[in-house]
Structures are given as C-alpha cells and as structure tokens.
Design an enzyme around this catalytic site. Structure first.
Site, PDB file in Angstrom:
ATOM      1  N   CYS A   1     -11.523   4.456  10.547  1.00  0.00           N
ATOM      2  CA  CYS A   1     -11.151   3.087  10.903  1.00  0.00           C
ATOM      3  C   CYS A   1     -10.893   2.982  12.407  1.00  0.00           C
ATOM      4  O   CYS A   1     -10.299   3.874  13.020  1.00  0.00           O
ATOM      5  CB  CYS A   1      -9.909   2.659  10.122  1.00  0.00           C
ATOM      6  SG  CYS A   1      -9.454   0.923  10.420  1.00  0.00           S
TER       7      CYS A   1
ATOM      8  N   CYS B   1      -3.231   1.533  13.706  1.00  0.00           N
ATOM      9  CA  CYS B   1      -1.997   1.408  12.926  1.00  0.00           C
ATOM     10  C   CYS B   1      -1.226   2.723  12.965  1.00  0.00           C
ATOM     11  O   CYS B   1      -1.753   3.778  12.591  1.00  0.00           O
ATOM     12  CB  CYS B   1      -2.309   1.031  11.480  1.00  0.00           C
ATOM     13  SG  CYS B   1      -3.355  -0.442  11.328  1.00  0.00           S
TER      14      CYS B   1
ATOM     15  N   CYS C   1      -1.088   4.995   9.724  1.00  0.00           N
ATOM     16  CA  CYS C   1      -2.269   5.202   8.894  1.00  0.00           C
ATOM     17  C   CYS C   1      -3.059   6.468   9.234  1.00  0.00           C
ATOM     18  O   CYS C   1      -3.555   6.625  10.357  1.00  0.00           O
ATOM     19  CB  CYS C   1      -3.199   3.999   8.985  1.00  0.00           C
ATOM     20  SG  CYS C   1      -4.593   4.115   7.835  1.00  0.00           S
TER      21      CYS C   1
ATOM     22  N   CYS D   1      -7.497  -1.881  -7.588  1.00  0.00           N
ATOM     23  CA  CYS D   1      -7.504  -2.388  -6.218  1.00  0.00           C
ATOM     24  C   CYS D   1      -8.374  -1.473  -5.367  1.00  0.00           C
ATOM     25  O   CYS D   1      -8.101  -0.278  -5.253  1.00  0.00           O
ATOM     26  CB  CYS D   1      -6.086  -2.436  -5.653  1.00  0.00           C
ATOM     27  SG  CYS D   1      -6.016  -3.185  -3.999  1.00  0.00           S
TER      28      CYS D   1
ATOM     29  N   CYS E   1      -8.797  -6.301  -7.477  1.00  0.00           N
ATOM     30  CA  CYS E   1      -8.191  -6.614  -6.185  1.00  0.00           C
ATOM     31  C   CYS E   1      -8.969  -5.870  -5.109  1.00  0.00           C
ATOM     32  O   CYS E   1      -9.483  -4.775  -5.355  1.00  0.00           O
ATOM     33  CB  CYS E   1      -6.730  -6.195  -6.171  1.00  0.00           C
ATOM     34  SG  CYS E   1      -5.878  -6.473  -4.592  1.00  0.00           S
TER      35      CYS E   1
ATOM     36  N   CYS F   1      -2.012 -10.935  -2.521  1.00  0.00           N
ATOM     37  CA  CYS F   1      -1.129  -9.778  -2.584  1.00  0.00           C
ATOM     38  C   CYS F   1      -0.785  -9.416  -1.143  1.00  0.00           C
ATOM     39  O   CYS F   1      -1.677  -9.076  -0.356  1.00  0.00           O
ATOM     40  CB  CYS F   1      -1.825  -8.615  -3.294  1.00  0.00           C
ATOM     41  SG  CYS F   1      -0.870  -7.081  -3.341  1.00  0.00           S
TER      42      CYS F   1
ATOM     43  N   ARG G   1       5.968  -5.002  -6.179  1.00  0.00           N
ATOM     44  CA  ARG G   1       5.375  -3.710  -6.533  1.00  0.00           C
ATOM     45  C   ARG G   1       6.019  -2.562  -5.770  1.00  0.00           C
ATOM     46  O   ARG G   1       6.117  -2.587  -4.538  1.00  0.00           O
ATOM     47  CB  ARG G   1       3.871  -3.720  -6.243  1.00  0.00           C
ATOM     48  CG  ARG G   1       3.191  -2.377  -6.572  1.00  0.00           C
ATOM     49  CD  ARG G   1       1.688  -2.420  -6.351  1.00  0.00           C
ATOM     50  NE  ARG G   1       1.092  -3.401  -7.229  1.00  0.00           N
ATOM     51  CZ  ARG G   1       0.231  -4.335  -6.821  1.00  0.00           C
ATOM     52  NH1 ARG G   1      -0.105  -4.412  -5.563  1.00  0.00           N
ATOM     53  NH2 ARG G   1      -0.279  -5.182  -7.679  1.00  0.00           N
TER      54      ARG G   1
END
Length: 365
Positions: free
Chosen positions: A54, A58, A61, A98, A130, A190, A262
C-alpha cells in the site's frame, strides 16, 4: 428503542466516558438491551483479498510499502479462492465476509470488476458482504451496491485532530466524503477507529463525535485496540488496558444506541472475562478467524467455546436489513467512468513515520 441523538458534543461524551465504571456499565447495558438482543452477537470474517504494497503511510499498518514489517504481499485473490474462504467462514458461524484490499482508493478496471464478481458470488451464498477498499467515488459505490454489497467499511481511525499525527498521505475529509458516497446507495456503513495509538481521551471522544453526528449513524462501528507491529511507526506503543476498551465500548453504545459495536483488533490480548465485560457493555459483533488481515486473532473454535460459556448465539445474516439483490455483470446498467478523483495528499511530515521509513530503507540496502 432509544431516541438517537445526532448532536453530541465532545464535552458530553467525555462526561460519559469518565463516569464511575459501574454507573457507566449499567447505563450502557440498559441502552443495549433496549435496542438489541443481549444474547446475540454478529460474527464476521475478515479476508485480505490483496495484501501489502500500500502507498499510504498509516502509522499503525504493516501493509504500508514504505515500512519493513515482514508482511508477505499477495496479488488480488481469484473469485474461486474467495468463494472457498467464504464457504469455510459460513461453516464456522460467520454471517458476513468482509473483504479488504490494501489500496489507497478504488480504480476502475479489471481488478475492480473482479471484486464486483466476488461480491456477487458471496451474496449468492446468502452471506452479508462487506468491502474495505479505500476511498471510492459515488459511481463505484453504486456499482458495488448493484453487485449485492451489504456494507462498506471506511474507518475514521481517530479524531480529526489526532489523525494528522498518524497519517500524512490522505485527509480526514476524504474519509467523510467516501462515507457520503456510500450513503447515496442502499449499502450500510461500517466505520470506527483505533485506540492506543498515543491519542488522549479527548481524541477518543472526538472520534465518537465525528461518528455519532453522522445522520444516519453507521450501522456498524469497529472498536480496535492497536496491535503494535514491529517495523511500523507505532511499534513501541504500549497496549491499552481492558478497562480502556470497556469504557470505549460502553461510551460508543450510549452515544450510538442502534449501531452494532464490534470488538475488532486486539482481542488476542483480552481474557474471556474482559471480552464478556465488553459484551455486557454493549459490544455485539466480533471478527472471527485466525487473522485480521495481517494481525493475529483468536481461533474460531475458541470463540465458539466462549459463546457457549456466555450463552451467546451468532446473529443470522440479514437480521438488520434485507438481503440486497444481485445484478449480474451482463445485466448491469452501470459502467466504469474511468474517474480520476483528486483525493487529498497533505504530505505533512510525521517524525515517527519518517524514522520508520528510513529504517526500512536502510534494511533494504
């Protein structure tokens, strides 16, 4: 049902968060029982359909290409592979799959078409679908909805103020704009965040202000405890205590009464007793399976044993909303527009992100 308030202030949320714990738990549990069956928990399985590489920075991450985290990158999975994983998840009690792809944003083309086919395939298995694919345009959201998508995940991560201390490659408004694009369809939202990234309680309250003032509020809100991964800028962060998680869950339940809250990342660090307290405080959804994208998660058999001990039952699919209809690709009235939206790239400097980036660069030399 409790009346849903959409004008919470940070001061009001802080007052709730800081209540004596027993009073906080009682209030949250009372609201939870007015809006949900306290013995039912929605079970989702998170599947990384494209891992690593990616371009974002972040700080939490391990999939960011600029950090050295030993995450093995994988190209986009095939529809056949995803179907097999979905069937496995269904057999172990999950009602939702998801699918996460390590993308900054969705780009029209063959890969997105493949994701759309994955959505169609899983919806036909009578499971909720999702996706979390990064930023999306309104047309892309409409195409996902047409394929049968049930929910789209796009976390705010933290407060708008603290967000700038974690991520420099995109702006907070991009998150809100993506959620707005999803809201123009029949797909549910979500959205949640992470605690334990070095933020203060005011930042946690700020995140809940941003989420609770959305109208409608997200149908699902993941509360993640940071899993500090070696090689990321946040590798040295101390884990949050179970009491912080319980307070965050309870506060979220009070300010977002109809939302499914969640328990997400960080459950491996929680005892069953701690998780039980979170369920009592209003959590009514978990991720099951041995991994959450790239970080560890409790084994599904352990979760089912815990459910048995606590008298909890997995929620059936499409309990909260009817199953979407799937439109086959050949019958679609929508097409790719080849959009190239100008998503924000603030590119301000975050010192710890730069340190982790330089460390990774040195290791590759």
């Amino acid at each position: 049902m409790s009346a849903t308030k959409h004008n919470w202030t940070k001061e009001e949320i802080l007052e709730i968060y800081n209540k004596p714990l027993m009073e906080l738990l009682y209030e949250a549990a009372t609201i939870h029982r007015k809006n949900h069956d306290p013995n039912v928990v929605q079970v989702s399985t998170l599947l990384s359909i494209k891992t690593g590489g990616c371009s974002e920075d972040c700080g939490y991450c391990p999939q960011a290409a600029r950090y050295h985290t030993n995450v093995e990158g994988n190209d986009l999975m095939t529809v056949k592979q995803v179907k097999a994983q979905a069937l496995r998840a269904k057999s172990t009690g999950s009602s939702r799959v998801c699918m996460g792809a390590a993308w900054r944003n969705v780009k029209d083309g063959e890969e997105f078409d493949q994701v759309l086919e994955m959505v169609r395939t899983i919806n036909k298995l009578d499971m909720e679908v999702c996706c979390t694919l990064g930023m999306i345009t309104e047309n892309q959201a409409q195409r996902l909805a047409e394929a049968g998508l049930y929910a789209y995940n796009h976390n705010l991560d933290s407060s708008e103020e603290y967000y700038k201390e974690v991520i420099s490659t995109r702006g907070y408004q991009d998150r809100l704009d993506t959620i707005d694009n999803v809201r123009k369809t029949n797909v549910t939202v979500c959205s949640g965040g992470i605690i334990g990234m070095g933020e203060n309680i005011e930042d946690r309250a700020g995140m809940l202000v941003a989420l609770s003032t959305l109208n409608p509020q997200p149908e699902s809100t993941p509360i993640n405890a940071l899993v500090a991964v070696e090689g990321t800028p946040l590798e040295d962060q101390e884990p949050v205590s179970i009491w912080e998680m319980i307070r965050m869950v309870a506060t979220t339940r009070i300010v977002m009464p109809e939302t499914q809250v969640r328990l997400s990342a960080g459950r491996t660090q929680m005892t069953r007793e701690g998780q039980a307290m979170c369920f009592f405080a209003g959590a009514n959804s978990i991720f099951a399976g041995d991994k959450l994208l790239t970080t560890p998660n409790p084994d599904v058999n352990e979760d089912m044993e815990m459910f048995k001990e606590l008298g909890l039952n997995p929620q059936k699919p499409f309990t909260k909303k009817v199953q979407p209809q799937t439109v086959e690709a050949a019958e679609s009235k929508l097409e790719a527009l080849g959009e190239k939206p100008r998503w924000t790239r603030p590119e301000h400097t975050i010192a710890r992100n730069e340190v982790a980036k330089a460390k990774a660069k040195a290791m590759k030399q």
